[in-house]
Design an enzyme around this catalytic site. Structure first.
Site, short mmCIF file in Angstrom:
data_model
loop_
_atom_site.label_atom_id
_atom_site.label_comp_id
_atom_site.label_asym_id
_atom_site.label_seq_id
_atom_site.Cartn_x
_atom_site.Cartn_y
_atom_site.Cartn_z
N GLY A 220 -8.54 -0.66 -1.23
CA GLY A 220 -7.56 -1.24 -0.34
C GLY A 220 -6.38 -0.31 -0.16
O GLY A 220 -6.12 0.58 -0.99
N CYS A 221 -5.63 -0.52 0.93
CA CYS A 221 -4.49 0.36 1.22
C CYS A 221 -3.37 0.19 0.19
O CYS A 221 -2.84 1.18 -0.34
CB CYS A 221 -3.99 0.12 2.63
SG CYS A 221 -3.64 -1.61 3.04
N PHE A 222 -3.00 -1.06 -0.12
CA PHE A 222 -1.96 -1.28 -1.11
C PHE A 222 -2.33 -0.71 -2.49
O PHE A 222 -1.52 -0.02 -3.12
CB PHE A 222 -1.63 -2.77 -1.25
CG PHE A 222 -0.82 -3.34 -0.13
CD1 PHE A 222 0.43 -2.83 0.18
CD2 PHE A 222 -1.28 -4.43 0.60
CE1 PHE A 222 1.20 -3.37 1.21
CE2 PHE A 222 -0.53 -4.98 1.63
CZ PHE A 222 0.71 -4.45 1.94
N THR B 246 -4.22 1.74 -3.23
CA THR B 246 -4.23 3.21 -3.22
C THR B 246 -2.83 3.75 -3.51
O THR B 246 -2.64 4.54 -4.44
CB THR B 246 -4.74 3.73 -1.87
OG1 THR B 246 -6.10 3.36 -1.70
CG2 THR B 246 -4.63 5.25 -1.80
#
Length: 328
Positions: free
Chosen positions: A142-144, A146
């Site tokens: 997920g972006c968060f 990372t």
């Protein structure tokens, strides 16, 4: 190397194509969309006009002819594709959440049954590179998680508590309009959401554990009026105090061989459009504040997916990703 992008009409699909245009060996031959079959890609992604002549298509899974497939589809959809593509010898990078977590944790976090579970490497290359090299399948993070994990990783095993506070751009919500992303509600505003219950918290806890940390972990995201980017402030509470020089040396040593992690003052503009994660740290003894900046659509999604594909296929890790940020 033939590339298929399953679910190519969204932001992540558009970013995959934009980045792969510059890849030395990758050629996007199939871009799928159930609703837009027959529509030229550049009608949906006008930034790609002149770079692709493809139309969206909606083939049966058995008709997809590719060496690598990217699954840029929502969670629950990826599990209907992954196993079937892998059984045909097609390498897969899944940008959804379907294979990031153990089955029981996934089902609890997402509130749905997993119908085709199998374990997969978790694709933050800076943490899990050995697992991704030569793999047939990688689950893109997920972006968060990372940005958060990269901010805390060097200090994780020294911490008893980690608190993540993230500011995210509106593109993280996807391309479907909603009241939340309606301009009058976003512009000139900032708003916290899912204060204690964001699904990505499970990934953050998983990665702290992988890094040898038993730290308690908390996370609250905020929506800010920018298109791209995530700025994460990690409050890392240490078991024993550590001074500024030691913390800086720890971070510089941890990331010394990582091309996509830069030790400098984070700025969303400096990483916009790029696969870089910029990090800075400041210690006050028993608490270290680590701040990271990533582009949520690149290092937080499509760029990291290509980074993983390169590792899976034995290619140069930076191939297709040599883009500086777009400051200002």
């Amino acid at each position: 190397m033939k590339i298929a992008i399953i679910g190519a009409s969204g932001y992540a699909g558009g970013e995959l194509i934009r980045l792969l245009v510059h890849h030395s060996t990758a050629d996007v031959v199939c871009a799928t969309s159930r609703k837009l079959a027959g529509t030229p890609l550049d009608q949906v992604h006008p930034q790609l006009k002149g770079f692709t002549s493809l139309n969206f298509e909606n083939p049966e899974i058995d008709a997809i002819d590719a060496d690598v497939a990217f699954l840029a589809v929502p969670h629950t959809a990826a599990m209907t594709y992954a196993g079937k593509l892998l059984s045909r010898g097609i390498k897969v990078v899944d940008l959804s959440a379907d294979y990031r977590l153990p089955k029981e944790i996934y089902e609890k976090a997402y509130g749905v049954p997993h119908t085709d579970y199998f374990p997969a490497p978790y694709g933050i290359p800076e943490i899990h590179r050995k697992d991704c090299i030569g793999a047939k399948f990688v689950s893109n993070p997920g972006c968060f998680p990372t940005g958060a994990t990269l901010a805390a990783a060097p200090l994780a095993r020294y911490a008893h508590t980690v608190i993540y506070d993230s500011k995210t751009g509106v593109s993280g919500a996807g391309d479907n309009p909603s009241a939340t992303t309606h301009y009058p509600n976003v512009g000139d505003n900032i708003g916290p959401y899912k204060l204690t219950s964001h699904r990505h918290l499970a990934e953050m806890k998983q990665e702290l554990s992988h890094l040898g940390s038993a730290a308690k972990c908390y996370f609250t995201p905020h929506l800010v009026p920018v298109n791209r980017g995530i700025l994460t402030t990690a409050h890392i509470l240490l078991n024993e105090p550590m001074d500024q020089k030691d913390v800086e040396n720890l971070y510089r040593d941890y990331y010394k061989d990582e091309y996509f992690v830069r030790f400098q003052k984070p700025s969303l503009a400096a990483v916009r459009g790029s696969n870089f994660c910029d990090i800075m740290v400041e210690s006050e003894g028993s608490r270290v504040v680590a701040v990271s900046a990533i582009d949520n659509l690149v290092k937080g999604a499509s760029g990291q997916a290509i980074q993983n594909m390169n590792l899976m296929c034995g290619l140069k890790e930076q191939d297709g990703l040599m883009h500086p940020g777009m400051l200002p």
